[in-house]
Motif scaffolding. Structure first.
Motif, PDB file in Angstrom:
ATOM      1  N   VAL A   1      10.402  47.206   5.261  1.00 47.61           N
ATOM      2  CA  VAL A   1      10.390  47.808   6.469  1.00 47.61           C
ATOM      3  C   VAL A   1       9.126  48.526   6.621  1.00 47.61           C
ATOM      4  O   VAL A   1       8.286  48.425   7.646  1.00 47.61           O
ATOM      5  CB  VAL A   1      11.455  49.189   6.882  1.00 47.61           C
TER       6      VAL A   1
ATOM      7  N   GLU B   1      10.876  36.703  13.529  1.00 47.88           N
ATOM      8  CA  GLU B   1      10.913  36.744  12.156  1.00 47.88           C
ATOM      9  C   GLU B   1      12.228  35.971  11.762  1.00 47.88           C
ATOM     10  O   GLU B   1      12.111  35.096  10.841  1.00 47.88           O
ATOM     11  CB  GLU B   1      11.321  38.093  11.551  1.00 47.88           C
TER      12      GLU B   1
ATOM     13  N   ARG C   1      19.675  40.776  10.531  1.00 49.88           N
ATOM     14  CA  ARG C   1      18.863  41.403   9.295  1.00 49.88           C
ATOM     15  C   ARG C   1      17.826  41.762   9.829  1.00 49.88           C
ATOM     16  O   ARG C   1      17.221  42.830   9.825  1.00 49.88           O
ATOM     17  CB  ARG C   1      18.754  40.150   8.243  1.00 49.88           C
TER      18      ARG C   1
ATOM     19  N   TRP D   1      23.382  44.728   2.903  1.00 48.69           N
ATOM     20  CA  TRP D   1      23.183  44.772   4.463  1.00 48.69           C
ATOM     21  C   TRP D   1      24.298  45.490   5.079  1.00 48.69           C
ATOM     22  O   TRP D   1      24.202  46.252   6.036  1.00 48.69           O
ATOM     23  CB  TRP D   1      22.870  43.364   5.054  1.00 48.69           C
TER      24      TRP D   1
ATOM     25  N   LEU E   1       2.291  45.990   8.963  1.00 50.11           N
ATOM     26  CA  LEU E   1       1.665  44.853   9.837  1.00 50.11           C
ATOM     27  C   LEU E   1       1.651  44.679  11.238  1.00 50.11           C
ATOM     28  O   LEU E   1       0.671  44.197  11.913  1.00 50.11           O
ATOM     29  CB  LEU E   1       2.267  43.451   9.165  1.00 50.11           C
TER      30      LEU E   1
ATOM     31  N   ALA F   1      17.947  44.760  12.015  1.00 47.40           N
ATOM     32  CA  ALA F   1      18.525  45.915  11.254  1.00 47.40           C
ATOM     33  C   ALA F   1      17.012  46.467  10.679  1.00 47.40           C
ATOM     34  O   ALA F   1      16.802  47.662  10.832  1.00 47.40           O
ATOM     35  CB  ALA F   1      19.422  45.680  10.203  1.00 47.40           C
ATOM     36  N   LEU F   2      16.193  45.460  10.271  1.00 46.92           N
ATOM     37  CA  LEU F   2      15.179  46.068   9.839  1.00 46.92           C
ATOM     38  C   LEU F   2      14.150  46.729  10.759  1.00 46.92           C
ATOM     39  O   LEU F   2      13.428  47.810  10.660  1.00 46.92           O
ATOM     40  CB  LEU F   2      13.993  44.910   9.106  1.00 46.92           C
ATOM     41  N   ARG F   3      14.044  46.109  12.085  1.00 51.26           N
ATOM     42  CA  ARG F   3      13.421  46.542  13.328  1.00 51.26           C
ATOM     43  C   ARG F   3      13.928  48.048  13.665  1.00 51.26           C
ATOM     44  O   ARG F   3      13.059  48.750  13.741  1.00 51.26           O
ATOM     45  CB  ARG F   3      13.679  45.584  14.374  1.00 51.26           C
TER      46      ARG F   3
ATOM     47  N   PHE G   1      23.822  48.958   7.082  1.00 46.40           N
ATOM     48  CA  PHE G   1      23.742  49.055   8.375  1.00 46.40           C
ATOM     49  C   PHE G   1      24.909  48.989   9.212  1.00 46.40           C
ATOM     50  O   PHE G   1      25.038  49.609  10.236  1.00 46.40           O
ATOM     51  CB  PHE G   1      22.641  47.764   9.070  1.00 46.40           C
TER      52      PHE G   1
ATOM     53  N   ASN H   1       9.879  40.823  18.147  1.00 43.59           N
ATOM     54  CA  ASN H   1       9.581  40.432  16.834  1.00 43.59           C
ATOM     55  C   ASN H   1      10.547  40.048  15.817  1.00 43.59           C
ATOM     56  O   ASN H   1      10.445  39.053  15.015  1.00 43.59           O
ATOM     57  CB  ASN H   1       8.733  41.718  16.273  1.00 43.59           C
TER      58      ASN H   1
ATOM     59  N   PHE I   1      13.434  60.591   7.507  1.00 47.39           N
ATOM     60  CA  PHE I   1      13.670  61.323   8.800  1.00 47.39           C
ATOM     61  C   PHE I   1      12.601  62.395   8.741  1.00 47.39           C
ATOM     62  O   PHE I   1      12.174  62.683   9.982  1.00 47.39           O
ATOM     63  CB  PHE I   1      15.105  61.669   9.032  1.00 47.39           C
TER      64      PHE I   1
ATOM     65  N   SER J   1       5.192  39.062  10.378  1.00 45.15           N
ATOM     66  CA  SER J   1       4.720  39.786   9.166  1.00 45.15           C
ATOM     67  C   SER J   1       4.121  38.599   8.254  1.00 45.15           C
ATOM     68  O   SER J   1       4.275  38.673   6.907  1.00 45.15           O
ATOM     69  CB  SER J   1       5.818  40.516   8.375  1.00 45.15           C
TER      70      SER J   1
ATOM     71  N   ARG K   1      10.086  62.953   7.449  1.00 48.71           N
ATOM     72  CA  ARG K   1       8.561  63.170   6.956  1.00 48.71           C
ATOM     73  C   ARG K   1       7.585  63.293   8.021  1.00 48.71           C
ATOM     74  O   ARG K   1       7.970  62.900   9.350  1.00 48.71           O
ATOM     75  CB  ARG K   1       8.387  61.387   6.811  1.00 48.71           C
TER      76      ARG K   1
ATOM     77  N   ARG L   1       6.446  47.526   5.028  1.00 48.66           N
ATOM     78  CA  ARG L   1       5.596  46.281   5.151  1.00 48.66           C
ATOM     79  C   ARG L   1       5.411  45.928   6.634  1.00 48.66           C
ATOM     80  O   ARG L   1       4.224  45.549   7.159  1.00 48.66           O
ATOM     81  CB  ARG L   1       5.893  45.205   4.159  1.00 48.66           C
ATOM     82  N   ARG L   2       6.454  45.725   7.254  1.00 47.88           N
ATOM     83  CA  ARG L   2       6.687  44.945   8.611  1.00 47.88           C
ATOM     84  C   ARG L   2       5.983  46.050   9.591  1.00 47.88           C
ATOM     85  O   ARG L   2       5.205  45.697  10.470  1.00 47.88           O
ATOM     86  CB  ARG L   2       7.910  44.567   9.092  1.00 47.88           C
ATOM     87  N   LYS L   3       6.145  47.332   9.262  1.00 50.71           N
ATOM     88  CA  LYS L   3       5.704  48.301  10.059  1.00 50.71           C
ATOM     89  C   LYS L   3       4.011  48.324  10.084  1.00 50.71           C
ATOM     90  O   LYS L   3       3.196  48.294  10.994  1.00 50.71           O
ATOM     91  CB  LYS L   3       6.234  49.636   9.743  1.00 50.71           C
TER      92      LYS L   3
ATOM     93  N   LYS M   1      12.803  53.873  13.353  1.00 56.93           N
ATOM     94  CA  LYS M   1      13.119  55.252  12.870  1.00 56.93           C
ATOM     95  C   LYS M   1      12.033  55.561  12.102  1.00 56.93           C
ATOM     96  O   LYS M   1      11.654  57.055  12.058  1.00 56.93           O
ATOM     97  CB  LYS M   1      14.183  55.097  11.683  1.00 56.93           C
ATOM     98  N   MET M   2      11.008  54.923  11.437  1.00 55.51           N
ATOM     99  CA  MET M   2       9.978  55.337  10.847  1.00 55.51           C
ATOM    100  C   MET M   2       8.917  55.824  11.745  1.00 55.51           C
ATOM    101  O   MET M   2       7.889  56.706  11.432  1.00 55.51           O
ATOM    102  CB  MET M   2       9.388  54.250  10.101  1.00 55.51           C
ATOM    103  N   SER M   3       8.754  55.350  12.882  1.00 53.78           N
ATOM    104  CA  SER M   3       7.524  56.143  13.839  1.00 53.78           C
ATOM    105  C   SER M   3       7.962  57.404  14.362  1.00 53.78           C
ATOM    106  O   SER M   3       8.507  57.237  15.453  1.00 53.78           O
ATOM    107  CB  SER M   3       7.242  55.013  14.912  1.00 53.78           C
ATOM    108  N   VAL M   4       7.754  58.346  13.481  1.00 56.31           N
ATOM    109  CA  VAL M   4       8.007  59.632  14.149  1.00 56.31           C
ATOM    110  C   VAL M   4       6.809  60.203  14.896  1.00 56.31           C
ATOM    111  O   VAL M   4       5.742  60.153  14.461  1.00 56.31           O
ATOM    112  CB  VAL M   4       8.630  60.559  12.872  1.00 56.31           C
TER     113      VAL M   4
ATOM    114  N   GLU N   1      15.283  50.070  11.583  1.00 54.20           N
ATOM    115  CA  GLU N   1      14.888  51.111  10.492  1.00 54.20           C
ATOM    116  C   GLU N   1      12.984  51.376  10.777  1.00 54.20           C
ATOM    117  O   GLU N   1      12.627  52.448  10.503  1.00 54.20           O
ATOM    118  CB  GLU N   1      14.740  50.389   9.215  1.00 54.20           C
ATOM    119  N   MET N   2      12.450  50.211  11.230  1.00 51.97           N
ATOM    120  CA  MET N   2      10.970  50.511  11.460  1.00 51.97           C
ATOM    121  C   MET N   2      10.880  51.525  12.841  1.00 51.97           C
ATOM    122  O   MET N   2       9.920  52.311  12.846  1.00 51.97           O
ATOM    123  CB  MET N   2      10.514  49.063  12.004  1.00 51.97           C
TER     124      MET N   2
END
Lengths: 251, 467
Positions: free
Chosen positions: A124, B409, B454, A155, A130, B457-459, A159, B405, A30, B126, A32, A126-128, B464-467, B461-462
């Motif tokens: 996560v 997947e 699943r 999971w 790609l 959920a990964l999405r 989550f 996406n 968070f 992916s 970062r 890796r997908r981001k 959240k990553m794009s700050v 998180e993704m």
């Protein structure tokens, strides 16, 4: 059904049971930002062994700026492209732990057990990567990763449980307030309310509402979903609308 | 199912502008249940006047798979058939895939089929690649054909059965002056005398089948209304022989937001080259971008290839509001019979042409009686009853799995399951929605939900990553 949802004990105990790496990793994601990338790298290095720091140096030695490729994986691409004055080499996704088109679970082990949260984080990333830099799919190194190798409880723990805690909390607050309101208006106590059909209906509506409407936008989304499910049927039925009048319209 | 939903649904007609609509929508409530009214209408057909001195005349406008098979069935049924096609050597842009059942049902000779696809690769955003096709039996395949070869074969067969093939461009149609008066078709006829310019000619017929494709003029004339359509953009690429070996009997499907926001990108093998393409409904202006992305995803496999042709064509997304008016019926792409999710149209075009022609043959008792709208409605009824489940299932699949996406997947993950592959191919190859084993279905449902959860959920998180 209602009893299970209103019993809070299970979710509240869990935070104490979760492994430490989970907590230290999440805040770092968070917090970062570009300045903290190196900090992140060193934090990850201590968690996952020396693997990541070596990858930082071997993958792209020619990149002079402090943005290491591991960070490039995490960063959103436009920033990176703008920062580099020279030609930006958009390389394939590479990671020491990504072996043979899937994550090498042995490299994610801590204390002899696989750290599933780290696997999830890696996927996560890796997908981001790609999504921002789509790659050619290759026959020589096909991707065979399947998310179902991560066990179901990992999971749920990561989550589902936080969300469940949130929803249970909301339902409990609504339930307490409504029970108090009904009691003050009608004098019927909590136990007697449970025996009444109308109150049980209200309870059901409250539970369903908490489950389905989690954000303000969900109301619109639900309405659109209902429209969507029947739209195609309507398009097909259109031909049957003018059955009776049409024969008189030929002339 | 038609009767159940009719009672609650009113009002779609208002949106389509057409010359025939008298302007008010008749409330549905007074309509009896479908089967009963059908029964009454059949009797009405029997009381139609006999056509004296000649057989019933029917014009089929458009000589593709729909027109060709309609004309053949009509001609075999003893009806005087005219097949009007504007370009007899037309090389239609098309995916070119036909299911196995079409070969049997339409008695297609095996040399029409350039390739038999027995393997497919689904590739997720992916790049998770899943091979499907292991459940296919040795005699099962998806046939890849060249449209010019298929279309001309069907037209030849129609001609051999007695239909008159006219090389002409349909211009307009005059409405009949009475219940038994003929339709007058105006077309530009081309032959050796007229050369390229052509000559205005007319043709009098008793009924018309509109098989003239996605931009149907017949549909415009009867006020059939519009449909949403996708743009399919395709590049034919000749790749080196060693790379062509990989595509010997394999087709690929690429899914992802980069490739298409609501459809998929594909690499289909053709006779001696591959067709790389993509499509979209909602973002038509970005189609070139999507095509570039598709080529990028397949880059390693088509490296060194040369683009020999670029083509694009519309794909209807749903049937037109009105598929039939008076003694004019629409079939094939003109009616909008392309499935969602897979975008398959050739088989449904040919089958609907045949079904409509059969309804006309039956209603006219092999050409002895005049037909009326009721006879043509029987074709609509039969069509909707037979294929509605297929269309609905594919629509649901598209809505669930082409949404985002993470959904894609999950889709690719699900395709790795053998039961899914078996069900998918069985329903694709034989065009029947077969109920499978209930226990397996339950497992499939659980797995689907698991995959979707699943991936989503990964999405999150993704995001959240794009700050």
């Amino acid at each position: 059904m209602s009893m299970a949802l209103f019993s809070p004990p299970i979710p509240t105990h869990l935070p104490t049971l979760s492994p430490k790496p989970n907590f230290t990793l999440k805040p770092s994601l968070f917090l970062r930002s570009k300045k903290h990338q190196l900090l992140l790298l060193s934090a990850k290095a201590t968690e996952n062994g020396a693997g990541t720091s070596t990858s930082a140096t071997t993958v792209e030695p020619e990149k002079a700026e402090e943005k290491a490729p591991e960070a490039a994986v995490l960063d959103s691409q436009p920033n990176g492209a703008a920062a580099a004055g020279d030609v930006v080499l958009v390389t394939k996704f590479e990671d020491l732990k990504w072996v043979g088109g899937t994550w090498d679970l042995k490299q994610f082990e801590t204390d002899g057990k696989t750290n599933w949260d780290a696997v999830i984080d890696a996927e996560v990333r890796r997908r981001k990567w790609l999504e921002d830099n789509p790659e050619s799919s290759s026959n020589d190194d096909p991707v065979v990763f399947d998310t179902s190798i991560i066990p179901w409880w990992a999971w749920i723990k990561r989550f589902h449980l936080p969300e469940a805690e949130l929803l249970n909390g909301r339902a409990a607050m609504i339930g307490f307030f409504m029970a108090y309101l009904v009691d003050s208006l009608t004098g019927v106590g909590l136990v007697d309310q449970m025996g009444n059909f109308f109150c049980k209906t209200l309870l059901f509506v409250a539970v369903v509402g908490v489950l389905l409407i989690r954000k303000n936008e969900d109301l619109e989304t639900l309405k659109k979903l209902v429209d969507e499910t029947t739209f195609y049927d309507k398009q097909w039925q259109a031909s049957w609308q003018d059955e009776t009048p049409s024969s008189s319209k030929n002339d | 199912m038609a009767s159940i939903s009719l009672k609650t649904f009113v009002g779609l007609r208002q949106s389509s502008s057409d010359t025939y609509n008298s302007g008010h929508v008749f409330p549905v409530k007074h309509l009896p249940a479908q089967p009963a009214s059908r029964g009454l209408r059949i009797v009405a057909g029997k009381f139609s006047p006999k056509v004296t001195g000649r057989n019933l005349r029917v014009a089929v406008v458009g000589g593709g798979p729909a027109g060709g098979s309609a004309a053949e069935t009509l001609a075999k049924g003893g009806i005087e058939t005219f097949l009007i096609e504007r370009k007899l050597d037309n090389c239609k842009p098309c995916g070119g895939a036909i299911p196995l059942c079409m070969v049997g049902e339409f008695d297609l000779p095996l040399d029409i089929i350039d390739r038999r696809v027995t393997k497919m690769k689904m590739i997720s955003p992916s790049n998770v690649a899943v091979d499907i096709g292991q459940t296919l039996k040795p005699h099962e395949y998806i046939g890849m054909v060249r449209r010019e070869v298929l279309d001309s074969y069907l037209r030849e067969r129609a001609s051999a059965s007695g239909a008159t093939v006219i090389n002409g461009l349909f211009l307009k149609m005059d409405a009949p002056k009475g219940a038994t008066a003929p339709y007058v078709l105006h077309y530009t006829g081309y032959d050796s005398k007229t050369g390229g310019v052509g000559e205005r000619r007319t043709l009098e017929v008793d009924a018309v089948i509109g098989a003239d494709g996605a931009n149907s003029r017949v549909a415009k004339f009867i006020g059939a209304g519009d449909y949403d359509y996708a743009i399919a953009f395709q590049e034919r690429i000749k790749i080196p022989d060693d790379k062509m070996v990989y595509y010997e009997n394999l087709a690929e499907m690429y899914v992802g937001d980069d490739v298409s926001p609501d459809f998929y990108g594909w690499v289909f093998p053709k006779c001696d080259h591959v067709a790389v393409g993509t499509g979209t409904v909602t973002h038509k202006s970005d189609i070139k971008k999507f095509q570039l992305a598709t080529r990028l995803r397949a880059k390693e496999k088509i490296l060194g290839g040369k683009i020999i042709r670029v083509e694009a064509h519309p794909i209807p997304e749903h049937p037109r509001p009105r598929r039939l008016a008076g003694r004019v019926a629409l079939v094939g792409d003109a009616a909008g019979y392309v499935t969602k999710c897979s975008g398959e149209g050739i088989y449904f075009a040919a089958k609907s042409g045949r079904m409509c022609a059969e309804a006309i043959v039956e209603g006219s008792e092999n050409g002895k009686r005049m037909v009326d709208e009721g006879d043509l409605r029987k074709y609509l009824e039969k069509w909707d009853k037979t294929y509605w489940p297929t269309y609905k299932v594919l629509d649901v699949l598209q809505k669930v799995f082409y949404r985002s996406n993470p959904a894609r997947e999950a889709f690719v993950e699900m395709c790795a399951d053998e039961y899914v592959q078996k069900m998918t191919f069985d329903s694709y190859l034989y065009k029947k929605v077969v109920p499978g084993n209930p226990l397996e279905d339950l497992k499939l449902a659980v797995n689907t939900i698991g995959s979707l959860v699943r991936a989503n959920a990964l999405r999150r998180e993704m995001d959240k990553m794009s700050v």
